[in-house]
Design a protein around this motif. Structure first.
Motif, mmCIF file in Angstrom:
data_model
loop_
_atom_site.group_PDB
_atom_site.id
_atom_site.type_symbol
_atom_site.label_atom_id
_atom_site.label_comp_id
_atom_site.label_asym_id
_atom_site.label_seq_id
_atom_site.Cartn_x
_atom_site.Cartn_y
_atom_site.Cartn_z
ATOM 1 N N PRO A 156 0.783 -1.125 0.063
ATOM 2 C CA PRO A 156 -0.001 0.167 -0.195
ATOM 3 C C PRO A 156 0.813 1.245 0.057
ATOM 4 C CG PRO A 156 -0.153 -0.995 2.195
ATOM 5 C CD PRO A 156 0.547 -2.054 1.181
ATOM 6 N N SER A 157 2.271 1.298 0.348
ATOM 7 C CA SER A 157 2.805 2.593 0.722
ATOM 8 C C SER A 157 3.687 2.841 -0.797
ATOM 9 C CB SER A 157 3.937 2.494 1.770
ATOM 10 O OG SER A 157 4.986 1.498 1.400
ATOM 11 N N GLU A 158 3.565 1.861 -1.627
ATOM 12 C CA GLU A 158 4.367 2.159 -2.922
ATOM 13 C C GLU A 158 4.039 3.646 -3.795
ATOM 14 O OE1 GLU A 158 5.726 -0.863 -6.700
ATOM 15 O OE2 GLU A 158 3.609 -0.822 -5.925
ATOM 16 N N GLY A 159 5.223 4.187 -3.772
ATOM 17 C CA GLY A 159 4.775 5.447 -4.517
ATOM 18 C C GLY A 159 4.192 6.671 -3.566
ATOM 19 N N VAL A 160 4.034 6.297 -2.188
ATOM 20 C CA VAL A 160 3.570 7.256 -1.516
ATOM 21 C C VAL A 160 4.246 8.275 -0.747
ATOM 22 C CG1 VAL A 160 1.751 7.354 0.680
ATOM 23 C CG2 VAL A 160 1.459 5.776 -1.118
ATOM 24 N N GLN A 161 3.984 9.161 -0.572
ATOM 25 C CA GLN A 161 4.889 10.104 0.071
ATOM 26 C C GLN A 161 5.012 9.957 1.460
ATOM 27 O OE1 GLN A 161 3.403 14.128 -0.511
ATOM 28 N NE2 GLN A 161 4.600 14.606 -2.517
ATOM 29 N N ILE A 165 2.699 7.942 4.170
ATOM 30 C CA ILE A 165 2.667 6.680 5.047
ATOM 31 C C ILE A 165 2.568 6.640 6.395
ATOM 32 C CG2 ILE A 165 4.672 4.901 5.146
ATOM 33 C CD1 ILE A 165 5.621 5.829 2.428
ATOM 34 N N GLU A 166 2.772 7.737 7.403
ATOM 35 C CA GLU A 166 2.966 7.883 8.600
ATOM 36 C C GLU A 166 1.454 7.922 8.924
ATOM 37 O OE1 GLU A 166 4.782 11.130 10.192
ATOM 38 O OE2 GLU A 166 6.692 10.475 9.333
ATOM 39 N N LEU A 167 0.379 8.593 7.943
ATOM 40 C CA LEU A 167 -0.912 8.571 8.480
ATOM 41 C C LEU A 167 -1.475 7.238 8.076
ATOM 42 C CD1 LEU A 167 -1.782 11.972 6.663
ATOM 43 C CD2 LEU A 167 -1.657 11.278 9.095
ATOM 44 N N MET A 168 -1.288 6.370 6.850
ATOM 45 C CA MET A 168 -1.324 5.183 6.677
ATOM 46 C C MET A 168 -1.219 4.191 7.976
ATOM 47 S SD MET A 168 -0.210 3.964 2.942
ATOM 48 C CE MET A 168 -1.239 4.452 1.639
ATOM 49 N N ALA A 169 -0.232 4.257 8.492
ATOM 50 C CA ALA A 169 0.407 3.445 9.774
ATOM 51 C C ALA A 169 -0.648 3.942 10.835
ATOM 52 C CB ALA A 169 1.735 3.995 10.112
ATOM 53 N N GLU A 170 -0.923 5.024 11.303
ATOM 54 C CA GLU A 170 -1.873 5.485 12.193
ATOM 55 C C GLU A 170 -3.297 4.730 11.875
ATOM 56 O OE1 GLU A 170 -2.261 9.679 12.304
ATOM 57 O OE2 GLU A 170 -0.367 9.920 12.878
ATOM 58 N N CYS A 171 -3.940 4.812 10.547
ATOM 59 C CA CYS A 171 -4.885 4.134 10.372
ATOM 60 C C CYS A 171 -4.981 2.771 10.551
ATOM 61 C CB CYS A 171 -5.293 4.347 8.871
ATOM 62 S SG CYS A 171 -5.940 6.096 8.471
ATOM 63 N N LEU A 172 -3.850 1.931 10.305
ATOM 64 C CA LEU A 172 -3.762 0.501 10.396
ATOM 65 C C LEU A 172 -3.979 0.240 11.811
ATOM 66 C CD1 LEU A 172 -0.969 -0.501 7.800
ATOM 67 C CD2 LEU A 172 -3.534 -1.063 7.906
ATOM 68 N N ARG A 173 -3.166 0.700 12.592
ATOM 69 C CA ARG A 173 -3.248 0.746 14.243
ATOM 70 C C ARG A 173 -4.457 1.046 14.655
ATOM 71 N NH1 ARG A 173 -0.156 -2.978 15.100
ATOM 72 N NH2 ARG A 173 -1.686 -2.806 16.808
ATOM 73 N N GLU A 174 -5.234 1.835 14.324
ATOM 74 C CA GLU A 174 -6.386 2.366 14.981
ATOM 75 C C GLU A 174 -7.464 0.949 14.186
ATOM 76 O OE1 GLU A 174 -7.569 6.172 13.447
ATOM 77 O OE2 GLU A 174 -5.967 6.981 14.618
ATOM 78 N N CYS A 185 1.443 -7.026 3.100
ATOM 79 C CA CYS A 185 2.762 -7.187 2.327
ATOM 80 C C CYS A 185 3.378 -5.663 2.229
ATOM 81 C CB CYS A 185 2.406 -7.885 0.897
ATOM 82 S SG CYS A 185 1.783 -9.338 1.063
ATOM 83 N N GLU A 186 4.825 -5.662 2.401
ATOM 84 C CA GLU A 186 5.363 -4.240 2.249
ATOM 85 C C GLU A 186 6.953 -4.696 1.716
ATOM 86 O OE1 GLU A 186 5.494 -1.447 2.285
ATOM 87 O OE2 GLU A 186 3.404 -0.889 2.038
ATOM 88 N N GLN A 187 7.308 -3.949 1.010
ATOM 89 C CA GLN A 187 8.808 -3.555 1.044
ATOM 90 C C GLN A 187 9.453 -2.622 1.717
ATOM 91 O OE1 GLN A 187 10.789 -5.456 -0.898
ATOM 92 N NE2 GLN A 187 9.329 -6.677 -2.172
ATOM 93 N N ASN A 188 8.722 -1.678 2.080
ATOM 94 C CA ASN A 188 9.058 -0.571 2.999
ATOM 95 C C ASN A 188 9.345 -1.068 4.505
ATOM 96 O OD1 ASN A 188 9.391 1.817 4.858
ATOM 97 N ND2 ASN A 188 8.099 3.005 3.339
ATOM 98 N N LEU A 189 10.590 -1.361 5.125
ATOM 99 C CA LEU A 189 10.517 -1.938 6.228
ATOM 100 C C LEU A 189 10.325 -1.395 7.215
ATOM 101 C CD1 LEU A 189 13.734 -4.471 5.403
ATOM 102 C CD2 LEU A 189 11.338 -4.907 5.169
ATOM 103 N N ASN A 190 10.709 0.150 6.995
ATOM 104 C CA ASN A 190 10.289 0.867 8.239
ATOM 105 C C ASN A 190 8.854 1.086 8.488
ATOM 106 O OD1 ASN A 190 13.067 1.840 8.648
ATOM 107 N ND2 ASN A 190 12.791 3.495 7.101
ATOM 108 N N PHE A 191 7.874 1.163 7.536
ATOM 109 C CA PHE A 191 6.798 0.970 7.584
ATOM 110 C C PHE A 191 6.229 -0.182 8.397
ATOM 111 C CE2 PHE A 191 2.374 0.700 5.021
ATOM 112 C CZ PHE A 191 1.682 1.114 5.964
#
Length: 227
Positions: A156-161, A165-174, A185-191
């Motif tokens: 989901p974070s591919e190509g996203v600023q 991505i930080e806001l996506m992370a907040e949504c997922l946790r909520e 599934c993610e390639q962005n290991l920090n995310f």
């Protein structure tokens, strides 16, 4: 902890060619299962086997105590399995608002428009005219607002600023905190590291890591990617 979906010895792929081999995992209520692996090792195939657009050749998928591996994708969706694919994830010929309200015109979108104001700004714009990152955000929000309790997200974070991505992370946790189980599934290991409760690492269609996030360091995840 309650397993919403049990993946038991799952095998499958494309036609007569298996890509996933005897893989087992659990999608747990209230948790994010972070799935990682190099390109081409089977992450998307696994996501599609769970979602139903590919048929397994072996193993079982147990959704809240019931076998669902024989069901088609739309039937699994009706039982609560949501899916955001890596590509072709929005209706390009519909506006942002139409993408979000199709089949649910009375849906309350303000919380998501507040969090992702670019969507509010472009609510009347055709989705196909947006950038790739903006379409990803739109697809992400479409998936989050669905009435599902097992959510599969493919890159989901591919190509996203980064700020989005930080806001996506907040949504997922909520969303996980409401009792949903998330397969990410993610390639962005920090995310991945920021949101995952459990890790599933895949190589050549087989499990190389299956353990709690607190028990594996980020550098160990990176090492596993280089195997």
């Amino acid at each position: 902890m309650t397993a919403l979906l049990e993946i038991e010895n799952l095998t499958g792929g494309y036609g007569d060619t298996n890509v996933i081999f005897g893989l087992s995992a659990r999608i747990v209520a209230g948790q994010v299962l972070g799935v990682f692996g190099r390109n081409g090792v089977g992450k998307t195939t696994l996501a599609r086997l769970i979602q139903g657009s590919l048929n397994p050749t072996g193993g079982n998928l147990i959704l809240q105590g019931k076998e669902v591996s024989h069901l088609k994708a739309h039937q699994r969706r009706a039982k609560g399995i949501g899916y955001m694919p890596q590509t072709n994830m929005v209706f390009n010929d519909l506006t942002v608002l139409e993408n979000l309200t199709i089949g649910k015109p009375s849906l309350r979108l303000e919380p998501y428009f507040d969090r992702f104001p670019r969507l509010a700004e472009r609510r009347d714009q055709l989705a196909g005219t947006m950038s790739g990152g903006e379409r990803k955000i739109l697809a992400f929000v479409r998936t989050m607002i669905e009435d599902t309790n097992v959510i599969i997200l493919d890159e989901p974070s591919e190509g996203v600023q980064p700020e989005n991505i930080e806001l996506m992370a907040e949504c997922l946790r909520e969303h996980a905190n409401t009792g949903a189980g998330i397969f990410l599934c993610e390639q962005n290991l920090n995310f991945l590291h920021n949101v995952s409760d459990h890790y599933l690492g895949i190589d050549a269609g087989k499990t190389i890591v299956n353990q709690r996030a607190v028990d594996i360091r980020p550098d160990e995840v990176r090492s596993a990617l280089s195997l």
